[in-house]
Design an enzyme around this catalytic site. Structure first.
Site, PDB file in Angstrom:
ATOM      1  N   SER A 156       0.829  -1.202   0.000  1.00  0.00           N
ATOM      2  CA  SER A 156       0.000   0.000   0.000  1.00  0.00           C
ATOM      3  C   SER A 156       0.867   1.257   0.000  1.00  0.00           C
ATOM      4  CB  SER A 156      -0.946  -0.050   1.197  1.00  0.00           C
ATOM      5  OG  SER A 156      -2.123   0.672   0.931  1.00  0.00           O
ATOM      6  N   LYS A 208     -20.924  18.824   4.905  1.00  0.00           N
ATOM      7  CA  LYS A 208     -19.953  19.183   5.937  1.00  0.00           C
ATOM      8  C   LYS A 208     -19.848  18.113   7.018  1.00  0.00           C
ATOM      9  CE  LYS A 208     -17.027  21.800   8.052  1.00  0.00           C
ATOM     10  NZ  LYS A 208     -15.658  21.937   7.502  1.00  0.00           N
TER      11      LYS A 208
END
Length: 340
Positions: A156, A208
């Site tokens: 990764s 948000k």
């Protein structure tokens, strides 16, 4: 058999350090003990010791470059990759360098005239995305051959760093790959309901508070967050394809799987297989000189790291464990952890 030149360099360095220390001590005594009055005499010994220490440090640094017996700088990236070497807001391990410290080590190596090549030792499962990027870019900027060496695990974010090197080597049993991205969030809204805890938050902007754990995620929010993961993944694939000179489709065909070193080599994910000696031999071929290694380590002392860990502990207890929930690297207001 001992190298005579190496012995001479060692003796020369030691002698020069002794001369520097003696000279600094003499100057300190003259300036702070003999000439001034009583107050200076009381402080003279302490100040003299400080002057000697500074002089020895400066001389050691200068002589280290002049009499250096290494041609390769080695920097290690081990454990989860984070900005500060910790796992978020909880205390970091004093022995785990963060991405900023690794970048600083690479930059010091790049400025060192004796370091003709950079060896990046990789034993990491990945971690935060931008810190991994910073290390990759630092390796790319190194002025000289850069070789990554996967020991146990190079997955990764660790593999993202590796593609910034000119070559990547691994052991036959190394775990390599995992070219993918994870986005995760805790989901505790049902538990909150059972406990009678309700969620109220005042926001401006539709997304948000997307991903906050105390409310159920909506389909639109899920698509929005998945879009961020997909964008990160596309960037990762492009970087691997460019750095490894591979077709993007071949990179996507790995499906974020990990491979043993032998299969990773067959797929073009690594350039060579071998132990450390084989890697150093290859580095020597790239530089045209015998590879002798110096390990570059963080300049920050253990005491400073312990102070930082104590401060993080105090912050965690003061703010409450719940404050550690937001994922590192996530935009403010989004409790989702994005990582490679």
């Amino acid at each position: 058999m001992t190298d005579p030149n190496s012995t001479l360099r060692t003796v020369g360095s030691a002698a020069a350090l002794l001369v520097a220390a003696a000279a600094a001590a003499l100057v300190g005594v003259l300036l702070f003990v003999w000439f001034p009055g009583d107050l200076a005499e009381l402080l003279g010994v302490v100040i003299t010791v400080a002057v000697v220490g500074i002089a020895v440090k400066i001389a050691s640094s200068a002589l280290g470059s002049r009499f250096a017996d290494y041609t390769v700088a080695e920097v290690a990236v081990e454990g989860p990759i984070t900005r500060d070497g910790g796992g978020g807001r909880l205390p970091s391990s004093p022995t785990t360098p963060g991405a900023d410290e690794v970048v600083e080590q690479i930059e010091r190596a790049d400025e060192d005239p004796n370091a003709e090549a950079l060896l990046v030792k990789l034993n990491t499962p990945g971690g935060q995305i931008v810190p991994s990027e910073d290390i990759r870019l630092a390796a790319e900027r190194f002025d000289g051959p850069t070789v990554g060496y996967a020991t146990d695990t190079c997955a990764s974010g660790g593999y993202a760093i590796a593609v910034g090197c000119d070559e990547l080597w691994a052991r036959e049993g190394s775990v390599v790959g995992s070219i993918g991205v994870i986005g995760s969030r805790p989901n505790v809204h049902e538990l909150a309901d059972r406990l009678g805890v309700s969620y109220e938050q005042f926001t401006a902007g539709e997304y948000k508070d997307a991903g906050l754990p105390l409310k159920e995620i909506s389909p639109d929010e899920r698509a929005y967050l998945q879009g961020i993961v997909d964008d990160y993944y596309d960037q990762f694939v492009e970087q691997v394809a460019e750095g490894r000179d591979m077709d993007e489709e071949a990179v996507r065909d790995t499906e974020a799987r990990v491979f043993l070193g032998t299969e990773a080599h067959e797929r073009g994910l690594v350039d060579g297989l071998g132990d450390r000696e084989a890697v150093l031999e290859r580095v020597g071929e790239l530089t045209g000189t015998e590879a002798t290694v110096r390990e570059f380590t963080p300049q920050q002392g253990l005491a400073a790291r312990l102070r930082g860990g104590a401060a993080a502990t105090a912050y965690a207890f003061g703010a409450g464990i719940a404050s550690a929930f937001p994922g590192e690297g996530a935009p403010e207001g989004i409790d989702v952890r994005f990582r490679r």
